[in-house]
Design an enzyme around this catalytic site. Structure first.
Site, PDB file in Angstrom:
ATOM      1  N   HIS A 182       0.873  -1.179   0.000  1.00 31.37           N
ATOM      2  CA  HIS A 182       0.000   0.000   0.000  1.00 31.37           C
ATOM      3  C   HIS A 182       0.906   1.223   0.000  1.00 31.37           C
ATOM      4  O   HIS A 182       1.725   1.390   0.909  1.00 31.37           O
ATOM      5  CB  HIS A 182      -0.929  -0.002   1.210  1.00 31.37           C
ATOM      6  CG  HIS A 182      -1.891   1.142   1.177  1.00 31.37           C
ATOM      7  ND1 HIS A 182      -3.173   1.027   0.674  1.00 31.37           N
ATOM      8  CD2 HIS A 182      -1.737   2.433   1.525  1.00 31.37           C
ATOM      9  CE1 HIS A 182      -3.759   2.197   0.733  1.00 31.37           C
ATOM     10  NE2 HIS A 182      -2.913   3.079   1.248  1.00 31.37           N
ATOM     11  N   CYS A 183       0.752   2.062  -1.031  1.00 27.27           N
ATOM     12  CA  CYS A 183       1.663   3.209  -1.165  1.00 27.27           C
ATOM     13  C   CYS A 183       0.977   4.491  -0.671  1.00 27.27           C
ATOM     14  O   CYS A 183      -0.009   4.934  -1.275  1.00 27.27           O
ATOM     15  CB  CYS A 183       2.082   3.353  -2.629  1.00 27.27           C
ATOM     16  SG  CYS A 183       3.233   4.711  -2.862  1.00 27.27           S
ATOM     17  N   PRO A 184       1.471   5.100   0.428  1.00 24.23           N
ATOM     18  CA  PRO A 184       0.837   6.341   0.904  1.00 24.23           C
ATOM     19  C   PRO A 184       1.031   7.499  -0.070  1.00 24.23           C
ATOM     20  O   PRO A 184       0.211   8.407  -0.116  1.00 24.23           O
ATOM     21  CB  PRO A 184       1.531   6.608   2.235  1.00 24.23           C
ATOM     22  CG  PRO A 184       2.784   5.812   2.202  1.00 24.23           C
ATOM     23  CD  PRO A 184       2.565   4.658   1.287  1.00 24.23           C
TER      24      PRO A 184
END
Ligand SMILES: [Zn+2]
Ligand SMILES: [Zn+2]
Length: 375
Positions: A182-184
């Site tokens: 999951h890429c912020p």
């Protein structure tokens, strides 16, 4: 005298009787408490019993509040991170257009002007296209109709079949096909449908930062020296002003425009070189994973599996790796040579191979292996 003795004996008998009764009652109470304790313990164990329960599950349950906090903070800050990426990139582009481009047009030779205009704009288009696609494209999720799925495991959170390479994202709160992470910075999961956009964005952003750092090195040195000179002159000017007898502010040595120009060039170079180092390392790491046909999550799973099989004297083979070169072709969607230009060097919205639910051999790999299989 005799009646008194009889009375005393009667009282003693009554007292002994009471004591015996109390003892009996006390034992009864202890037995009841004991029975209740065993019953409650059995109830709790039967409610919490799960054949999959192990040390990891218990540890996960204990850390659940921490995970919850991290997940929620990441979800809220996702928008802030995306705004930060857009804001910082826009500031660099603005500095290049306002400060550097007029200088390049005035001082550089026509050949260099053409190179900077062509490369700079191509790189910018690639960054914007891949970032936009990475944040707006869904990574892919298993279908809601659960009957037509050949799941290899069950997601404990979704209570639904989980196809191969699918993992549950606790921030998105759903299963993601071929999940990488999951890429912020995208406020999105990186999975089957947007993995290429994510990697291309990282690659072109690193390229752009390296380009700005190299081509802006001379300007940065001049601007840095000018700022140092500016500080020195400012100090001298203030000393002179303090010694003067008349109340008149001496004229500034550098105009506002000059100060803004030098500070902008320093800001551009420092930001670009920092991002080039940090993002460059991340891009190299992901490039190594793609070469091996693994995702970030599979890297850990495969390492454990490799060690487990090694102890048994066996060799682990990644079923999703088709060889280094073919892994890159499958990842980038290069089926024929012209795709290197149309799908890699130019913005392309083509879909990846397969649905992400099952992992058959991609057509480009199958074509190459067909003659070998025929032999
Ligand atoms: Zn799930
Ligand atoms: Zn996610």
């Amino acid at each position: 005298m005799r009646s008194r003795q009889r009375m005393f004996a009667a009282v003693m008998r009554l007292l002994l009787k009471c004591l015996r009764l109390g003892r009996r009652r006390r034992f009864k109470l202890v037995r009841q408490v004991e029975r209740l304790w065993h019953y409650g313990h059995l109830c709790l164990r039967s409610l919490l019993y799960n054949s999959f329960t192990n040390g990891d599950v218990v540890l996960d349950s204990l850390f659940e509040p921490v995970y919850w906090l991290v997940d929620h903070v990441t979800r809220w800050f996702g928008v802030v991170f995306v705004a930060l990426v857009i804001g910082l990139t826009s500031s660099i582009v603005a500095i290049v257009y306002i400060c550097l481009l007029p200088l390049i047009l005035q001082t550089y030779t026509p050949a260099w002007i053409c190179w900077h205009l062509a490369y700079g704009h191509w790189n910018l288009i690639m960054i914007v296209f891949h970032y936009y696609m990475a944040i707006t494209t869904s990574p892919g999720h298993p279908p809601q109709a659960k009957n037509d799925l050949t799941g290899v495991s069950i997601c404990r959170k979704c209570i639904a079949p989980k196809p191969a390479r699918t993992h549950h994202c606790s921030i998105c709160n759903r299963c993601v096909l071929k999940m990488d992470h999951h890429c912020p910075w995208l406020n999105n999961c990186v999975g089957h449908y947007n993995h290429r956009y994510f990697f291309s964005f990282c690659f072109f952003m690193t390229m752009g930062c390296i380009y700005c750092s190299i081509s802006g090195w001379e300007m940065f040195r001049d601007a840095y020296a000018a700022i140092e000179r500016m500080k020195l002159l400012e100090k001298e000017r203030l000393q002179v002003a303090a010694n003067q007898t008349y109340y008149q502010t001496p004229p500034p040595t550098f105009s506002f425009r000059q100060r803004a120009f030098h500070k902008s060039v320093v800001y551009l170079w420092v930001l670009c070189s920092s991002v080039a180092l940090a993002l460059g390392a991340l891009t190299l790491w992901h490039a190594a994973l793609i070469t091996r046909g693994e995702t970030s999550i599979e890297r850990h799973i495969n390492r454990k599996e490799r060690q487990r099989l090694q102890k048994k004297g066996k060799v682990f083979r990644n079923p999703y790796s088709y060889g280094s070169w073919d892994n890159w072709k499958v990842f980038l969607g290069v089926d024929v040579p012209r795709h290197w230009l149309t799908r890699v060097l130019l913005p392309s919205p083509h879909l990846p191979h397969g649905t992400g639910l099952s992992w058959d051999l991609p057509p480009c790999v199958m074509e190459q292996r067909a003659p070998l299989l025929a032999i």
